[in-house]
Scaffold this motif. Structure first.
Motif, PDB file in Angstrom:
ATOM      1  N   TRP A 199       0.584  -1.209  -0.032  1.00 30.67           N
ATOM      2  CA  TRP A 199       0.195   0.252  -0.224  1.00 30.67           C
ATOM      3  C   TRP A 199       1.089   1.178   0.448  1.00 30.67           C
ATOM      4  CZ3 TRP A 199      -5.491  -0.841  -0.713  1.00 30.67           C
ATOM      5  CH2 TRP A 199      -5.999  -2.140  -0.457  1.00 30.67           C
ATOM      6  N   GLY A 200       0.739   2.442  -0.737  1.00 37.76           N
ATOM      7  CA  GLY A 200       1.502   3.322  -0.785  1.00 37.76           C
ATOM      8  C   GLY A 200       0.519   3.853  -0.150  1.00 37.76           C
ATOM      9  N   ALA A 201      -0.066   6.218   0.036  1.00 34.32           N
ATOM     10  CA  ALA A 201      -0.083   6.449   1.154  1.00 34.32           C
ATOM     11  C   ALA A 201      -1.600   7.192   0.016  1.00 34.32           C
ATOM     12  CB  ALA A 201       0.679   7.796   1.458  1.00 34.32           C
ATOM     13  N   GLY A 202      -2.000   7.127  -1.342  1.00 32.59           N
ATOM     14  CA  GLY A 202      -2.711   6.576  -2.003  1.00 32.59           C
ATOM     15  C   GLY A 202      -2.855   8.252  -2.016  1.00 32.59           C
ATOM     16  N   GLN A 238      -4.032   2.277  10.290  1.00 30.95           N
ATOM     17  CA  GLN A 238      -3.564   3.560   9.449  1.00 30.95           C
ATOM     18  C   GLN A 238      -4.139   4.281  10.421  1.00 30.95           C
ATOM     19  OE1 GLN A 238      -7.025   4.195   6.542  1.00 30.95           O
ATOM     20  NE2 GLN A 238      -5.397   4.899   5.047  1.00 30.95           N
ATOM     21  N   LYS A 280      -3.903  10.252   7.507  1.00 30.33           N
ATOM     22  CA  LYS A 280      -3.206  10.685   6.260  1.00 30.33           C
ATOM     23  C   LYS A 280      -2.075  10.244   5.904  1.00 30.33           C
ATOM     24  CE  LYS A 280      -4.610  15.779   6.923  1.00 30.33           C
ATOM     25  NZ  LYS A 280      -4.156  16.830   6.344  1.00 30.33           N
ATOM     26  N   GLN A 281      -2.124   8.694   6.409  1.00 37.73           N
ATOM     27  CA  GLN A 281      -0.880   7.815   5.971  1.00 37.73           C
ATOM     28  C   GLN A 281      -1.585   6.771   5.243  1.00 37.73           C
ATOM     29  OE1 GLN A 281       2.070   6.509   9.126  1.00 37.73           O
ATOM     30  NE2 GLN A 281       1.718   9.286  10.186  1.00 37.73           N
ATOM     31  N   SER A 282      -0.410   5.477   4.648  1.00 35.82           N
ATOM     32  CA  SER A 282      -1.254   4.642   3.803  1.00 35.82           C
ATOM     33  C   SER A 282      -1.344   3.066   4.960  1.00 35.82           C
ATOM     34  CB  SER A 282       0.044   3.809   3.590  1.00 35.82           C
ATOM     35  OG  SER A 282       0.944   3.838   4.159  1.00 35.82           O
ATOM     36  N   LEU A 283      -2.426   2.408   4.488  1.00 33.76           N
ATOM     37  CA  LEU A 283      -2.960   0.949   5.225  1.00 33.76           C
ATOM     38  C   LEU A 283      -1.214   0.327   6.305  1.00 33.76           C
ATOM     39  CD1 LEU A 283      -5.176  -0.294   3.209  1.00 33.76           C
ATOM     40  CD2 LEU A 283      -5.956   0.730   5.623  1.00 33.76           C
ATOM     41  N   LEU A 290       0.597  -2.875   7.186  1.00 36.04           N
ATOM     42  CA  LEU A 290      -0.198  -4.647   7.077  1.00 36.04           C
ATOM     43  C   LEU A 290       0.556  -4.588   8.922  1.00 36.04           C
ATOM     44  CD1 LEU A 290      -1.062  -6.835   6.466  1.00 36.04           C
ATOM     45  CD2 LEU A 290       0.949  -7.988   5.517  1.00 36.04           C
ATOM     46  N   PHE A 324      -7.011   3.689  13.049  1.00 43.36           N
ATOM     47  CA  PHE A 324      -8.533   2.704  12.379  1.00 43.36           C
ATOM     48  C   PHE A 324      -7.584   1.338  12.725  1.00 43.36           C
ATOM     49  CE2 PHE A 324     -11.850   3.284  10.562  1.00 43.36           C
ATOM     50  CZ  PHE A 324     -11.814   2.882   9.054  1.00 43.36           C
TER      51      PHE A 324
END
Lengths: 109, 116
Positions: A99-102, B38, B41-44, B46, B91
């Motif tokens: 995953w990136g930050a989007g 999460q 404003k950051q990525s998921l 794992l 989250f």
């Protein structure tokens, strides 16, 4: 290492078209997902590309070039509800999503 | 599409207490479930892979004794945040692939944890 590169934020106008680009570097590759995530919510599936080319699904299309490590998500006829973050997530050799930050997409009237 | 539920959706707890989050696959069996965290404003990120009937696989830097994962059945995985601290406020989202030829992950709605 593994890396995803997407623009942090984009702004577009309602009714217009926007293209969100993604470049990636992964240990192996087993396809690439695009997810949409509204603020405070979990991601929802948009598309999955495993072969090169364009996949069209309604207003949304996704393109993949494996040789270039590049994908884009194309959104047409933008609606206000399309304001969200768009996550590019390739599957690596272990079938794990990276995953990136989007990209946060802001739609203006 | 497949449905994944999470409970609770929001929880506020005091520092030092433990919180359990449940993740259920409602209309399919999931031998594997994933737990993510999460921050704004950051990525998921794992945290761990939950495997039915065996121990979870934790990502580097995630304390397995702090984040206890139990995957007791093919439709339920739980994440327990033990001795929670304010920095654990985040989250938490679970996901599960439906398996077969599909690698798509279906996400639960997420749990917003606030530790005071």
């Amino acid at each position: 290492g593994q890396n995803i590169d997407q623009p942090t934020e984009m702004t577009a106008t309602e009714g217009a078209i926007v293209q969100i680009n993604c470049t990636y570097q992964t240990s192996g590759f087993n396809g690439l997902f695009w997810y949409q995530q509204h603020a405070g919510e979990a991601p929802t599936f948009l598309s999955y590309n495993v072969l090169d080319g364009l996949e069209e699904k309604g207003r949304f299309s996704s393109f993949l070039s494996r040789s270039k490590g590049y994908s884009y998500l194309l959104l047409k006829e933008l609606q206000m509800k399309d304001s969200a973050s768009y996550l590019c997530a390739p599957l690596d050799s272990n079938y794990q999503l990276i995953w990136g930050a989007g990209t946060k997409l802001i739609i203006k009237p | 599409g497949a449905v994944v539920s999470q409970h609770p959706s929001r929880v506020i707890c005091k520092s030092g207490t433990s919180v359990k989050i449940e993740c259920r696959s409602l209309d399919f069996q999931a031998t594997t479930m994933f737990w993510y965290r999460q921050f704004p404003k950051q990525s998921l990120m794992l945290m761990a892979t939950s495997n039915e009937g065996s121990k979870a696989t934790y990502e580097q830097g995630v304390e397995k004794d702090k984040f206890l994962i139990n995957h007791a059945s093919l439709t339920l995985s739980t994440l327990t945040v033990t001795s929670a601290h304010p920095e654990d406020s985040s989250f938490y989202i679970c996901s599960a692939p439906t398996g077969g030829d599909s690698y798509e992950q279906y996400f639960g709605p997420g749990t917003r944890l606030t530790v005071t």
